[in-house]
Write a protein that holds these residues in place. Structure first.
Motif, PDB file in Angstrom:
ATOM      1  N   GLN A 196       0.828  -1.215   0.000  1.00 50.92           N
ATOM      2  CA  GLN A 196       0.000   0.000   0.000  1.00 50.92           C
ATOM      3  C   GLN A 196       0.857   1.258   0.000  1.00 50.92           C
ATOM      4  O   GLN A 196       0.552   2.241  -0.684  1.00 50.92           O
ATOM      5  N   MET A 197       1.951   1.230   0.775  1.00 50.87           N
ATOM      6  CA  MET A 197       2.843   2.386   0.793  1.00 50.87           C
ATOM      7  C   MET A 197       3.457   2.640  -0.588  1.00 50.87           C
ATOM      8  O   MET A 197       3.528   3.789  -1.054  1.00 50.87           O
ATOM      9  N   HIS A 198       3.859   1.552  -1.249  1.00 52.10           N
ATOM     10  CA  HIS A 198       4.416   1.716  -2.601  1.00 52.10           C
ATOM     11  C   HIS A 198       3.356   2.252  -3.564  1.00 52.10           C
ATOM     12  O   HIS A 198       3.658   3.119  -4.414  1.00 52.10           O
ATOM     13  N   GLN A 199       2.127   1.730  -3.448  1.00 50.29           N
ATOM     14  CA  GLN A 199       1.054   2.227  -4.323  1.00 50.29           C
ATOM     15  C   GLN A 199       0.791   3.707  -4.083  1.00 50.29           C
ATOM     16  O   GLN A 199       0.669   4.500  -5.027  1.00 50.29           O
ATOM     17  N   HIS A 200       0.715   4.080  -2.802  1.00 55.12           N
ATOM     18  CA  HIS A 200       0.477   5.497  -2.506  1.00 55.12           C
ATOM     19  C   HIS A 200       1.643   6.362  -2.983  1.00 55.12           C
ATOM     20  O   HIS A 200       1.450   7.485  -3.470  1.00 55.12           O
ATOM     21  N   LYS A 201       2.870   5.845  -2.820  1.00 59.41           N
ATOM     22  CA  LYS A 201       4.028   6.601  -3.281  1.00 59.41           C
ATOM     23  C   LYS A 201       3.985   6.812  -4.788  1.00 59.41           C
ATOM     24  O   LYS A 201       4.241   7.924  -5.293  1.00 59.41           O
ATOM     25  N   ASP A 202       3.655   5.733  -5.529  1.00 57.32           N
ATOM     26  CA  ASP A 202       3.556   5.864  -6.985  1.00 57.32           C
ATOM     27  C   ASP A 202       2.470   6.860  -7.378  1.00 57.32           C
ATOM     28  O   ASP A 202       2.658   7.695  -8.274  1.00 57.32           O
ATOM     29  N   LEU A 214       2.239  14.349  -8.485  1.00 61.81           N
ATOM     30  CA  LEU A 214       3.188  15.454  -8.395  1.00 61.81           C
ATOM     31  C   LEU A 214       3.751  15.818  -9.758  1.00 61.81           C
ATOM     32  O   LEU A 214       3.909  16.998 -10.094  1.00 61.81           O
ATOM     33  N   SER A 215       4.049  14.794 -10.562  1.00 62.62           N
ATOM     34  CA  SER A 215       4.560  15.081 -11.902  1.00 62.62           C
ATOM     35  C   SER A 215       3.527  15.800 -12.759  1.00 62.62           C
ATOM     36  O   SER A 215       3.873  16.635 -13.596  1.00 62.62           O
ATOM     37  N   GLU A 216       2.237  15.464 -12.547  1.00 62.92           N
ATOM     38  CA  GLU A 216       1.195  16.139 -13.323  1.00 62.92           C
ATOM     39  C   GLU A 216       0.968  17.565 -12.852  1.00 62.92           C
ATOM     40  O   GLU A 216       0.790  18.486 -13.636  1.00 62.92           O
ATOM     41  N   THR A 217       0.940  17.743 -11.524  1.00 64.45           N
ATOM     42  CA  THR A 217       0.616  19.063 -10.989  1.00 64.45           C
ATOM     43  C   THR A 217       1.810  19.998 -10.935  1.00 64.45           C
ATOM     44  O   THR A 217       1.633  21.215 -10.821  1.00 64.45           O
ATOM     45  N   LYS A 218       3.028  19.452 -11.021  1.00 61.96           N
ATOM     46  CA  LYS A 218       4.202  20.317 -10.923  1.00 61.96           C
ATOM     47  C   LYS A 218       4.268  21.291 -12.090  1.00 61.96           C
ATOM     48  O   LYS A 218       4.595  22.474 -11.927  1.00 61.96           O
ATOM     49  N   GLY A 219       3.936  20.783 -13.305  1.00 67.44           N
ATOM     50  CA  GLY A 219       3.936  21.676 -14.462  1.00 67.44           C
ATOM     51  C   GLY A 219       2.925  22.800 -14.310  1.00 67.44           C
ATOM     52  O   GLY A 219       3.226  23.978 -14.580  1.00 67.44           O
TER      53      GLY A 219
END
Length: 345
Positions: free
Chosen positions: A183-189, A195-200
């Motif tokens: 679950q932690m890995h899923q949430h991290k992904d 973040l990659s989408e909203t950073k732009g």
């Protein structure tokens, strides 16, 4: 729905209440429900219009009260709750071209009946025996090239037939740390993708906001430079206005003091005028002289009356004295005559 449920509860509570129809007058139905509610001992401290909507606090109160009456009517007894035993879910490993993979696991809830699958049951001993024969044959002929003599279509049909029995069940526990790590890995992904989408968008928004702030600051500087002389004039006018206000306040205080002195002088003048008018009126007015004449006339009349009364009193006194004197002389003569007659004897 409210009227239908209320009618059903009233009938369960032992009250005869006709089931309301769709085209009945709602005001009549609500008034009948409230009448039955009062007869059962309920308190109705709200208008009937609150029940017309079919929802709200009053509707819940009516249904709750009727439900309690029904439970008392049927002698319902609350029992201790029985909790169902939690069954662990089974996960099924999906096959891809008859190869077992542990990466694709699905939930399995249905149970299989072993009696119905006797025909498809595989004897493990037979398989072990066949495997040992193959191994022995392979060991006896190590130099020969192994070639399969089984038809591919028949092998595929056999695999499809025994495919339901080739299952690997993995029981998962929600408290297992591996599930938490997954679950932690899923949430991290998910966070990294978000973040990659909203950073732009955030970078673009930041650049736009910074440009807008620069434009605003430059425009503010330009406006300040243009309005600097006007601001200086405004400050000078404001200082001059404060001076004028101070002068006006001083003049107002002086005027107030002069007004107070003037009012005092006017009061003294009014007093002097009043005294002069009183003295002038007393000098020119003949009313005191008339009063004095009237007083003298009254005194003369009273003096005359007093003299008349004195004369009457003197006359009365004289008469009384004369009468007393005559009485005394008579008494004296009466006493003298007997004494002379005694001497004659």
């Amino acid at each position: 729905m409210f009227s239908t449920i209320a009618a059903w509860l009233l009938n369960k509570a032992g009250r005869h209440f006709e089931q309301p129809q769709e085209y009945d007058d709602p005001n009549v139905v609500i008034s009948q429900i409230l009448t039955e509610l009062r007869s059962l001992g309920g308190t109705v401290d709200f208008p009937p219009s609150k029940l017309k909507a079919g929802y709200g606090e009053q509707v819940c109160y009516v249904l709750d009260f009727l439900a309690e009456k029904v439970l008392k009517q049927i002698d319902f007894i609350w029992k201790r709750p029985t909790y169902p035993s939690e069954e662990l879910e089974e996960e099924v490993v999906a096959e891809d071209d008859a190869e077992l993979t542990l990466n694709k696991i699905e939930d399995e809830v249905a149970e299989e009946d072993s009696d119905n699958d006797e025909e498809q049951f595989i004897d493990l001993n037979v398989l072990k025996a066949q495997t040992s024969k193959l191994n022995s044959s392979e060991s006896s002929k190590p130099a020969e090239i192994l070639e399969s003599s089984t038809d591919a279509a028949e092998w595929y049909l056999e695999v499809e037939r025994v495919l339901p029995q080739l299952k690997v069940t993995v029981r998962t526990d929600n408290k297992d740390w591996r599930a938490h790590v997954d679950q932690m890995h899923q949430h991290k992904d998910g966070m990294e993708t978000s973040l990659s989408e909203t950073k732009g968008y955030l970078d673009k928004l930041h650049s736009e906001v910074s440009k807008t702030l620069e434009k605003v600051s430059s425009r503010e500087k330009y406006i300040n430079s243009q309005l600097d002389p006007l601001i200086q004039e405004y400050r000078a006018a404001q200082a001059q206005l404060s001076e004028f206000k101070e002068q006006h306040q001083q003049v107002t205080e002086k005027v107030t003091e002069k007004t107070r002195i003037l009012s005092e002088v006017n009061e003294e003048l009014e007093k002097v005028k009043q005294e002069i008018e009183e003295k002038g009126s007393s000098i020119t007015d003949g009313a005191p002289l008339v009063k004095m004449k009237q007083a003298l006339t009254k005194l003369k009349q009273e003096n005359l009356q007093m003299e008349i009364r004195i004369g009457v009193v003197e006359h009365t006194l004289l008469q009384s004295k004369l009468k007393e004197k005559s009485n005394m002389t008579r008494d004296m003569h009466a006493t003298i005559i007997p004494e002379s007659s005694i001497g004659d004897y």
